[in-house]
Write a protein that holds these residues in place. Structure first.
Motif, short mmCIF file in Angstrom:
data_model
loop_
_atom_site.label_atom_id
_atom_site.label_comp_id
_atom_site.label_asym_id
_atom_site.label_seq_id
_atom_site.Cartn_x
_atom_site.Cartn_y
_atom_site.Cartn_z
N ARG A 204 -7.14 -8.20 -3.78
CA ARG A 204 -7.63 -7.87 -2.45
C ARG A 204 -9.04 -7.30 -2.56
NH1 ARG A 204 -2.70 -4.89 -1.57
NH2 ARG A 204 -3.98 -3.03 -1.46
N ASP A 205 -9.73 -7.30 -1.41
CA ASP A 205 -11.05 -6.70 -1.41
C ASP A 205 -10.93 -5.18 -1.55
OD1 ASP A 205 -11.34 -5.24 1.32
OD2 ASP A 205 -10.50 -7.18 1.86
N ILE A 206 -12.03 -4.53 -1.95
CA ILE A 206 -12.05 -3.06 -2.07
C ILE A 206 -13.06 -2.47 -1.09
CG2 ILE A 206 -11.37 -3.11 -4.49
CD1 ILE A 206 -14.37 -2.38 -5.09
N VAL A 207 -13.30 -3.21 -0.01
CA VAL A 207 -14.38 -2.81 0.88
C VAL A 207 -14.17 -1.41 1.46
CG1 VAL A 207 -13.34 -3.88 2.92
CG2 VAL A 207 -15.83 -3.64 2.77
N ALA A 208 -12.90 -0.98 1.57
CA ALA A 208 -12.64 0.35 2.12
C ALA A 208 -12.79 1.45 1.08
CB ALA A 208 -11.23 0.40 2.71
#
Length: 715
Positions: A204-208
């Motif tokens: 998953r993305d780690i944008v948060a």
């Protein structure tokens, strides 16, 4: 300005949480409206036989489809994950006619930050893209440098995408005086929970959860090239993926006009693992491939010996290929006689040799040679005609280039070259290879790279992965390949110098992001240090950044694996595990020789009682046996192979050959017989280091044979 802010905060956190949920619902509805509007966009003309209109309509339809996919709502991906509050009037005000970059309440200018931009029907923003400059303080602001922000709010979400909590971090003491900072969770709890959250399926993305040192690399300029040396769990792959999204946000048209963007991964299973990250960030047009796929013109049917792989991957092979190709043009043994009218004009062998030498010295692509040779021969004959007193013009040169004697001479002097055939000839003809490799490769090295057997042709030859870079080198000498606007090379430490050359040829503007970990270099032809690798990649002036704080791998596990670092990468800084992990995060179980499969099954069964993914990693020769045993135990394991597939998404328990473990992560990892992994290849300790650092929560080490001495020594 329309009121796009959540309802005024209520005294109780539950009331404010309900308000934030209501705002999320409205934002999702507006995103759906944006998606619908894009789909409803009409083309230039619905139907027309005019070719220009048809072509334009196709382009517009393709662009509409791309924008629609970028705006598709992903229910399990939170639409926004953070918020910044600034003093009223402090956020950059837009120019007349431009949409504002924030919403305003009575107490603050409020910026909601998410994966993509969302606006309401009036065009006013409700969620800002995380890549926008105004979003940068969300990742970088601190109490010592609030960057103009009063408060940072993070949101917690369930796996289904439901907003479950929030937490506030006061960045400026004056925020508390404004009644902000109530908070819905313990400070830092949501960030830690998101980093540690059990997960299954693809990455998953780690944008948060991007950390300040990661954000600095994500937002680094397009040039110079960026190289990230990242220890396990430091997020280097995520940095590279988010960097692509950031660069496309800022330079989309420029990168598109320069050939687009590509990600090069180590294998197809790795690309399958990361494939969802960019679409979750709204980027759907990025090519994801491997170096072999980028360069491959033939099927790979054989593995090289380590010695052959090292030699074929060596940069000296570029000179061997060049010599083999440029040995083909040769002057005629006889005089070239060109008839024109009643006159005959002669070019002698020494004249032809001079023309060939002049063309060789110009550094032209081999494929351009016939045209240039035809021009030079025609021009030489025309000069003879003019010296004899005849008048010539442009038509004379054109006429001479079509002369049968000249065209026949060009075909004889400059034979057509096929890159696959050229390499096959070199690898199957000892005499031909000896001439091309004289003074470059020793006789023993030449013998090591000769292809076994006597293939009838390229289709029957048993090619190896290292041969693909040789064929690409030959192809580039014949005709230069098209370039790309930006290339992200992941697990770059395993590239051979010849593979590096293949990548460099496609990145003529030196716009590149290089990711890797020298300690994880397992390829027989790996270079071994960044300066030399970057030189081969054509970006010697790349900015080298080091990530050594591991956010994903618990400290106990990284400390255990790092015991081998002084031997495999003595120059690297020892990584630091930020997370302490559970007291039993590292479990080492010695067992009897015949009990390894049973102990592996027991560890898997225990792990499956909890949450998250489970990976069993063993030497390639042993993984099939373990997979069969787990099947007989009724655990329904998936089996990862080089083609990737959906096994990482469809199975919680996956059996992974050690050679394919790089870049992957699992909540629980069971490593069977570490010594067998270490002994399976020349760089077996590096491979073992990879296997031991794939766990996010728990690492089981099951062994009957003694562990390698480096692991049993005190750290």
């Amino acid at each position: 300005m329309p009121d796009n802010t959540p309802d005024p905060a209520l005294p109780a956190s539950d009331g404010e949480l309900a308000s934030e949920r209501a705002f999320l619902d409205r934002a999702r509805a507006w995103l759906r409206d944006m998606h619908t509007d894009v789909l409803a966009t009409e083309t230039v003309q619905d139907s027309s036989e005019d070719a220009d209109y048809t072509f334009t309509n196709r382009l517009l339809a393709a662009d509409r489809e791309r924008r629609a996919r970028a705006l598709a709502d992903l229910p399990d991906a939170p639409l926004f994950f953070g918020r910044l509050d600034h003093p009223p009037g402090s956020v950059f005000e837009p120019a007349p006619g431009e949409a504002p970059t924030h919403t305003r309440t009575a107490g603050a200018d409020r910026v909601y930050i998410g994966r993509r931009h969302v606006h309401d029907p009036q065009g006013s923003p409700v969620v800002l893209d995380w890549r926008a400059p105004v979003s940068a303080p969300f990742y970088r602001a601190s109490a010592t440098d609030p960057m103009g922000a009063l408060l940072r709010r993070r949101y917690g979400f369930s796996d289904a995408g439901d907003l479950t909590a929030f937490e506030d971090e006061v960045l400026d003491p004056s925020a508390a005086q404004r009644g902000q900072g109530d908070g819905g969770a313990n400070p830092g709890a949501i960030l830690a929970a998101e980093i540690e959250r059990p997960r299954t399926g693809p990455m998953r993305d780690i944008v948060a959860t991007i950390q300040p040192e990661q954000d600095e690399l994500v937002r680094a300029p397009l040039r110079p090239a960026l190289c990230v040396q990242g220890a396990p769990g430091t997020g280097k792959t995520a940095v590279g993926l988010h960097r692509i999204a950031y660069l496309l946000y800022n330079d989309r048209e420029r990168l598109r006009s320069e050939g687009g963007v590509a990600i090069l991964g180590p294998n197809r299973s790795f690309l399958s693992y990361i494939r969802r990250v960019l679409p979750a960030l709204g980027e759907v047009g990025v090519r994801q491939t491997t170096v072999e796929e980028l360069t491959g013109d033939v099927p790979v049917r054989r593995e090289d010996t380590p010695q052959a792989a090292r030699i074929k991957g060596d940069a000296r092979m570029a000179e061997v290929i060049r010599r083999g190709l440029w040995a083909r043009p040769a002057p005629l043994d006889d005089t070239l006689v060109v008839s024109r009218g009643s006159r005959k004009w002669r070019l002698y062998p020494e004249d032809l040799a001079a023309v060939l030498d002049e063309l060789r010295g110009r550094g032209i692509a081999y494929g351009s040679g016939p045209g240039l040779l035809s021009q030079r021969l025609a021009h030489t004959v025309m000069c003879l005609i003019e010296d004899a007193g005849e008048a010539c013009d442009a038509s004379t040169l054109s006429e001479l280039r079509r002369n049968r004697a000249i065209t026949a001479a060009v075909r004889a002097m400059w034979p057509k070259a096929e890159p696959v055939r050229l390499v096959l000839d070199l690898l199957t003809d000892p005499a031909l290879l000896a001439r091309a490799a004289e003074g470059v490769l020793s006789a023993q090295e030449q013998e090591a790279i000769l292809m076994p057997g006597k293939p009838r042709g390229p289709k029957s030859a048993r090619w190896t992965a290292a041969d693909l870079a040789l064929i690409d080198e030959a192809a580039a000498l014949i005709e230069r390949p098209s370039a790309l606007g930006h290339i992200v090379v992941d697990e770059a430490q395993d590239l051979s110098p010849m593979q590096c050359r293949a990548v460099a040829r496609r990145c003529t503007r030196s716009s590149m992001t290089v990711l890797g970990d020298i300690a994880q270099a397992t390829s027989p032809s790996a270079v071994g240090d960044w300066p030399r690798l970057l030189e081969h990649l054509g970006v010697p002036d790349a900015h080298l950044a080091v990530l050594d704080r591991g956010f994903r791998v618990p400290a106990q596990i990284i400390d255990f694996a790092a015991r081998v670092l002084p031997h495999i990468a003595p120059g690297l800084v020892r990584p630091v595990g930020v997370r302490a992990g559970a007291p039993d995060a590292l479990r080492i179980r010695p067992v009897a020789a015949d009990a390894v499969p049973e102990e592996v099954a027991l560890a898997c069964r225990e792990a499956l009682k909890g949450e998250g993914s489970v990976g069993v990693i063993a030497a390639d020769a042993e993984i099939t046996r373990l997979h069969r045993h787990l099947e007989t135990e009724g655990l329904e394991p998936g089996a990862l192979d080089a083609d990737g597939g959906d096994v990482l998404e469809t199975a919680r328990l996956v059996c992974v050959p050690a050679s394919l473990a790089k870049g992957l992560e699992f909540d629980t990892v069971v490593v069977a017989e570490p010594t067998a992994v270490a002994e399976a290849e020349d760089r077996g300790l590096q491979r073992l280091y990879v296997a031991l650092t794939r766990a996010v929560s728990v690492l089981h080490v099951v062994h009957a044979r003694p562990l390698p001495d480096l692991l049993t020594a005190a750290s």
